[in-house]
Motif scaffolding. Structure first.
Motif, mmCIF file in Angstrom:
data_model
loop_
_atom_site.group_PDB
_atom_site.id
_atom_site.type_symbol
_atom_site.label_atom_id
_atom_site.label_comp_id
_atom_site.label_asym_id
_atom_site.label_seq_id
_atom_site.Cartn_x
_atom_site.Cartn_y
_atom_site.Cartn_z
ATOM 1 N N UNK A 131 0.744 -1.656 -0.016
ATOM 2 C CA UNK A 131 0.353 0.299 -0.252
ATOM 3 C C UNK A 131 1.017 1.228 0.143
ATOM 4 N N UNK A 132 2.139 0.933 -1.620
ATOM 5 C CA UNK A 132 2.633 2.533 -1.089
ATOM 6 C C UNK A 132 2.205 3.873 -1.602
ATOM 7 N N UNK A 133 0.720 3.965 -1.536
ATOM 8 C CA UNK A 133 -0.270 5.469 -1.842
ATOM 9 C C UNK A 133 -0.401 5.938 0.049
ATOM 10 N N UNK A 134 -0.384 4.704 1.100
ATOM 11 C CA UNK A 134 -0.509 5.303 2.488
ATOM 12 C C UNK A 134 0.421 4.620 2.898
ATOM 13 N N UNK A 135 0.562 6.716 3.832
ATOM 14 C CA UNK A 135 1.825 7.184 4.233
ATOM 15 C C UNK A 135 1.621 7.356 5.829
ATOM 16 N N UNK A 136 2.894 5.932 6.790
ATOM 17 C CA UNK A 136 3.009 6.705 7.780
ATOM 18 C C UNK A 136 4.240 7.623 8.206
ATOM 19 N N UNK A 333 5.858 0.006 13.382
ATOM 20 C CA UNK A 333 5.133 -1.855 12.628
ATOM 21 C C UNK A 333 3.094 -2.323 12.515
ATOM 22 N N UNK A 334 2.838 -1.554 13.667
ATOM 23 C CA UNK A 334 1.398 -2.362 13.611
ATOM 24 C C UNK A 334 0.466 -1.459 12.477
ATOM 25 N N UNK A 335 0.776 0.100 12.506
ATOM 26 C CA UNK A 335 -0.230 0.439 11.724
ATOM 27 C C UNK A 335 0.762 0.235 9.785
ATOM 28 N N UNK A 336 1.816 0.019 10.328
ATOM 29 C CA UNK A 336 2.226 -0.259 8.259
ATOM 30 C C UNK A 336 1.498 -1.137 7.761
ATOM 31 N N UNK A 337 1.246 -2.215 9.123
ATOM 32 C CA UNK A 337 1.354 -4.292 8.648
ATOM 33 C C UNK A 337 -0.371 -4.451 8.274
ATOM 34 N N UNK A 338 -1.168 -3.850 9.088
ATOM 35 C CA UNK A 338 -1.973 -3.934 9.631
ATOM 36 C C UNK A 338 -3.264 -4.314 8.329
#
Length: 347
Positions: A131-136, A333-338
């Motif tokens: 999901x490269x378009x979503x940014x943390x 990590x959680x937010x980026x991978x959920x």
């Protein structure tokens, strides 16, 4: 952290508990962390007190002259940060074409920045695999208050601690990427300038975002995490501010991440709308929150060396800095991978 209180702009803090439904959903999706145990643990172990200390003794050295906005010392600190990312193989955002986002003097002057010179935000970027378009966003300000009457204000805690934490978190994510387990969402490591004079760097970024704010999932902001305050002397704690202001899931995710990492005492004192310090408005996360991006601000409190020339690297509690940095990494990590993006369900 900015010393002068920001105006409240007529906004009130809306502090409430997340719904049971949202809490259950957030807990269920934390399985994304469990599934990546091996990759997560390998990356997590990259966050080490000795490396945080090594970088902080450079960032907060007299050579940097207190890192006032746009000063030669701040630019030298910025070069060190950029070279660190280059050495790790972490690139700048392609859309920017540089690690530097110029923050013009004119922009700051219009907002009360006096005669500050041009300065720069620093951006490093790891693209997401699914999901490269979503940014943390993981942010910290790398400026401080400079030199006064020949005395250097090194700002080791404010915000050298946050600066090196972001750098170390980036190293951890890059380790996972090299192992073929990079984050599903993209991570922007954002070092902002001009915080001490008025949150200028973060305001400039959110006014001129490299990535659309509509695609920005969260801002995890780190501003002072290397010391303790008198109220919590000797405790293993961290203040977390704003984590449930815009999303009923973010606080739940962060608390689960805390249990998974070092189980620090999470102190929500400054989420109180009646607290006179009004800290929700006083660091760079606020410019993201104003734009409806969920935020969590990690902070150690107002200690006796805050904004004094005695805020030096030898006074940092490096084991505690390591633990707090690991907490932010675990949350990211959680937010980026959920599977699903965290909700924005509060105003």
């Amino acid at each position: 952290m900015k010393k002068v209180l920001l105006p409240l702009l007529g906004l009130a803090l809306a502090v409430s508990c997340g719904t049971t439904k949202s809490s259950e959903a957030a807990s269920a999706q934390s399985s994304s962390v469990a599934k990546g145990d091996k990759a997560f643990l390998s990356a997590y172990k990259m966050i080490k007190a000795d490396e945080l200390k090594k970088n902080l003794y450079v960032i907060a050295s007299d050579e940097m002259g207190g890192r006032d906005t746009g000063s030669p010392g701040q630019k030298k600190a910025g070069e060190y940060i950029v070279n660190y990312y280059k050495a790790l193989g972490i690139s700048s955002p392609k859309a920017l074409g540089s690690y530097y986002q110029k923050v013009p003097a004119e922009f700051m002057k219009k907002r009360g920045g006096g005669n500050l010179p041009d300065s720069e935000n620093i951006l490093a970027f790891i693209e997401g695999s699914e999901k490269p378009e979503e940014i943390v966003v993981i942010s910290a300000h790398y400026d401080h208050v400079g030199t006064k009457n020949g005395v250097v204000y090194n700002g080791a805690d404010d915000d050298g601690s946050g600066t090196v934490a972001v750098m170390q978190i980036a190293k951890a994510f890059q380790e996972a990427k090299k192992a073929g387990k990079g984050p599903k969402r993209s991570i922007l490591f954002l070092h902002v300038t001009g915080e001490e004079h008025g949150l200028f760097g973060s305001e400039y970024y959110t006014s001129n975002p490299v990535f659309p704010l509509a695609n920005t999932v969260v801002d995890l902001n780190i501003d002072m995490i290397g010391r303790d305050d008198q109220e919590n002397r000797g405790k293993q704690y961290v203040y977390v501010i704003g984590s449930e202001m815009l999303s009923s899931e973010l606080k739940v995710i962060n608390e689960a991440a805390n249990k998974r990492s070092n189980n620090l005492e999470l102190n929500y004192k400054y989420d109180d709308p009646g607290d006179p310090q009004q800290l929700y408005y006083r660091s760079d996360h606020y410019n993201f929150a104003k734009n409806n991006v969920p935020v969590a601000f990690f902070f150690d409190g107002i200690h006796e060396d805050y904004h004094k020339p005695t805020d030096d690297p030898e006074k940092i509690d490096y084991p505690l800095l390591e633990k707090r940095t690991q907490l932010v990494f675990t949350t990211a990590w959680d937010i980026a991978n959920r599977p699903a993006r965290i909700v924005v369900d509060k105003k």
